[in-house]
Structures are given as C-alpha cells and as structure tokens.
Design a protein around this motif. Structure first.
Motif, PDB file in Angstrom:
ATOM      1  N   TRP A 184       0.842  -1.206   0.000  1.00 57.42           N
ATOM      2  CA  TRP A 184       0.000   0.000   0.000  1.00 57.42           C
ATOM      3  C   TRP A 184       0.875   1.253   0.000  1.00 57.42           C
ATOM      4  N   LEU A 185       1.870   1.292   0.865  1.00 60.49           N
ATOM      5  CA  LEU A 185       2.766   2.447   0.921  1.00 60.49           C
ATOM      6  C   LEU A 185       3.563   2.587  -0.376  1.00 60.49           C
ATOM      7  N   ALA A 186       4.070   1.484  -0.886  1.00 56.10           N
ATOM      8  CA  ALA A 186       4.861   1.523  -2.118  1.00 56.10           C
ATOM      9  C   ALA A 186       4.016   2.012  -3.288  1.00 56.10           C
ATOM     10  N   ARG A 187       2.760   1.593  -3.327  1.00 52.37           N
ATOM     11  CA  ARG A 187       1.881   2.017  -4.417  1.00 52.37           C
ATOM     12  C   ARG A 187       1.634   3.531  -4.373  1.00 52.37           C
ATOM     13  N   LEU A 188       1.352   4.048  -3.168  1.00 52.58           N
ATOM     14  CA  LEU A 188       1.116   5.482  -3.037  1.00 52.58           C
ATOM     15  C   LEU A 188       2.381   6.282  -3.346  1.00 52.58           C
ATOM     16  N   SER A 189       3.527   5.768  -2.914  1.00 52.27           N
ATOM     17  CA  SER A 189       4.777   6.473  -3.208  1.00 52.27           C
ATOM     18  C   SER A 189       5.037   6.497  -4.710  1.00 52.27           C
ATOM     19  N   HIS A 190       4.670   5.413  -5.417  1.00 56.11           N
ATOM     20  CA  HIS A 190       4.818   5.362  -6.874  1.00 56.11           C
ATOM     21  C   HIS A 190       3.901   6.378  -7.546  1.00 56.11           C
ATOM     22  N   TRP A 191       2.717   6.569  -6.990  1.00 56.60           N
ATOM     23  CA  TRP A 191       1.778   7.555  -7.530  1.00 56.60           C
ATOM     24  C   TRP A 191       2.233   8.991  -7.255  1.00 56.60           C
ATOM     25  N   GLY A 192       3.088   9.155  -6.228  1.00 55.22           N
ATOM     26  CA  GLY A 192       3.531  10.493  -5.875  1.00 55.22           C
ATOM     27  C   GLY A 192       2.619  11.208  -4.897  1.00 55.22           C
ATOM     28  N   VAL A 193       1.868  10.437  -4.108  1.00 54.82           N
ATOM     29  CA  VAL A 193       0.989  11.029  -3.093  1.00 54.82           C
ATOM     30  C   VAL A 193       1.410  10.546  -1.711  1.00 54.82           C
ATOM     31  N   GLY A 194       1.021  11.295  -0.672  1.00 56.45           N
ATOM     32  CA  GLY A 194       1.412  10.964   0.689  1.00 56.45           C
ATOM     33  C   GLY A 194       0.513   9.929   1.326  1.00 56.45           C
ATOM     34  N   ALA A 195       0.998   9.357   2.447  1.00 54.37           N
ATOM     35  CA  ALA A 195       0.263   8.290   3.118  1.00 54.37           C
ATOM     36  C   ALA A 195       0.326   8.450   4.620  1.00 54.37           C
ATOM     37  N   CYS A 196      -0.771   8.105   5.284  1.00 59.86           N
ATOM     38  CA  CYS A 196      -0.849   8.138   6.745  1.00 59.86           C
ATOM     39  C   CYS A 196      -1.107   6.733   7.266  1.00 59.86           C
ATOM     40  N   ARG A 197      -0.196   6.232   8.096  1.00 63.38           N
ATOM     41  CA  ARG A 197      -0.419   4.951   8.797  1.00 63.38           C
ATOM     42  C   ARG A 197      -0.880   5.307  10.190  1.00 63.38           C
ATOM     43  N   ALA A 198      -2.128   4.962  10.490  1.00 64.86           N
ATOM     44  CA  ALA A 198      -2.747   5.382  11.744  1.00 64.86           C
ATOM     45  C   ALA A 198      -3.096   4.195  12.629  1.00 64.86           C
ATOM     46  N   ASP A 199      -2.277   3.146  12.568  1.00 63.41           N
ATOM     47  CA  ASP A 199      -2.518   1.961  13.403  1.00 63.41           C
ATOM     48  C   ASP A 199      -2.384   2.286  14.888  1.00 63.41           C
TER      49      ASP A 199
END
Length: 260
Positions: free
Chosen positions: A1-16
C-alpha cells in the motif's frame, strides 16, 4: 500500500494502534526508495533512539545519522543514497534548521508521532511544511485528538491542496460535522481521505499477534539496600504512629505511601 502510493507520488498516513508495526512499515518503504537518495525521519526526541535500534535490526543496509551536534552541516553535505537522517521535532524548530533541511530533495520524509504537528501555528508545523520530498508519510495513532482542523493540517503536509484551504475545509466539513453531526459531510470527508489513510486497531488483528508472554523476575536486595529499606520503614512507622483516628489498615497504607 505504501509503495503504491509512493509510486503515484501522493502521501500516506499509517494510523494503526501502537505496537502494530508502523516503524517497520516505514522502514520498508524507505528501503524501496533508498537507492535514489537520502531519507529523513522527524520524531519526538524520546523516540529517536528507537529508530536507530529498529533500523539496525530490520534495515541494516541503511546508514543512519542523528541530526545533532557540531557535525550537523557536514552530515547534510555528505548525504547520499541509502542514508537516513533522524531529526527531533525540538531540533527542527530551532533557528536555521528548517532552512538547512528544506534545501535537500529527500526521497522520503516520515513524520513519526505526527500529532506533534497538528497545530498549524506552531514552529514545528511550519518547519515540516517546508520540507521537499518525493514521498511524504506520517505515522500516528491519533490523527484527530481534539478537532478536525488537526486532520486538515496533517493532510496539508501529506497532500497539499487535497482538502482545500482551512476556510473552505471548515465550511464544507468541520462545522457541519462537529456542530451539526452532518452524516453526508462525514461520508464525503471519508471518501476524500480514505485512499491515503490506513488504520488498524489491535482488535482487528488479534489472531495475527503472538501470544502474550509474561516473565517474572525476583530480585534480591543487597545488604545495603535492605538496611536502607528498613530505615525507611521504621521512619515511616514512627511518623505514622503519631497520627490519631486511623485504624491499622489505614496506617499500613500510609506507611506504604511513605516508602514508595
């Protein structure tokens, strides 16, 4: 999931919830991008040492540096592929630090315990907003602590412009949701942020977690420690014995309070 978003060029929040592996996941995505340039982690000072130990354990190919001391400038000038810089929130808000860090094109920037920058008016929030990064990630178990404006500020770092200006966000979401419990506004906001936010609770992954292990260690006091403890006990008894109107149980509780 993180790798996919980084490939798209958008940020990600892991809120576990705490303890479900946010640091390891962050290290994994840092590794996938490490060959292209240096990465930066900004974290509370109390957590920085944990990043060093976790990196050594799970990502030993990364070269980890602490942004502190007199060598700060030389560290920045020599950063390259597979280098990871750890900086505390206290450090990044100091004069000149943000200006130095924003000159570097980071491959990945991670804000750990990102609730530390929930307030848009603080120096640390202003400092992290100026950072340049190919991929931005935040980890936080509490993306919202007091009001929706905190969520807006976190997404201002992750994906600038996604939630509009603060005035627009308040008009479209914060006021309808917080004051009027507008369900339609909640649904719209969830649709906008859900592609970039992943949250798991401990109850969701209980079957995946290892069994709880308890280890009881009995530690014998040394001679000096026993003597010191006994002196404290006798002093507490002498002090409490003068108290009137207390039964034996109450006196014992007071004694424990005195020596603990």
């Amino acid at each position: 999931w993180l790798a996919r978003l980084s490939h798209w060029g958008v940020g990600a929040c892991r809120a576990d919830d705490m303890g479900l592996g946010k640091t390891v996941q962050a290290l994994a995505v840092i590794l996938t991008r490490a060959s292209q340039g240096p990465s930066l982690v900004v974290a509370p000072a109390s957590v920085c040492i944990n990043w060093f130990s976790e990196t050594a354990r799970f990502a030993p190919t990364l070269n980890v540096f602490q942004y502190a001391g007199k060598e700060r400038e030389s560290i920045l000038s020599s950063l390259g592929s597979f280098d990871l810089l750890i900086c505390s929130y206290g450090m990044i808000q100091q004069e000149g630090v943000a200006e130095a860090l924003k000159k570097i094109n980071w491959q990945t920037v991670v804000l750990d315990e990102a609730q530390a920058v929930k307030n848009m008016s603080t120096k640390r929030s202003q400092a992290v907003m100026s950072l340049q990064a190919g991929f931005r990630m935040i980890t936080t178990g509490t993306p919202i602590e007091n009001h929706l404006g905190e969520l807006w500020n976190l997404f201002r770092f992750l994906n600038p412009g996604l939630l509009g200006s603060l005035e627009s966000f308040n008009r479209r979401f914060a006021i309808p949701i917080e004051k009027n419990s507008d369900r339609a506004a909640k649904v719209r906001l969830k649709k906008m942020i859900s592609p970039f936010l992943l949250r798991r609770m401990k109850r969701d992954v209980l079957e995946e977690l290892p069994e709880k292990t308890e280890i009881t260690l009995h530690v014998e006091l040394s001679g000096k420690e026993k003597a010191f403890y006994e002196a404290l006990r006798l002093n507490a008894i002498e002090k409490i014995s003068g108290e009137k109107g207390l039964n034996t149980g109450q006196k014992h509780l007071l004694i424990l309070a005195e020596i603990m």
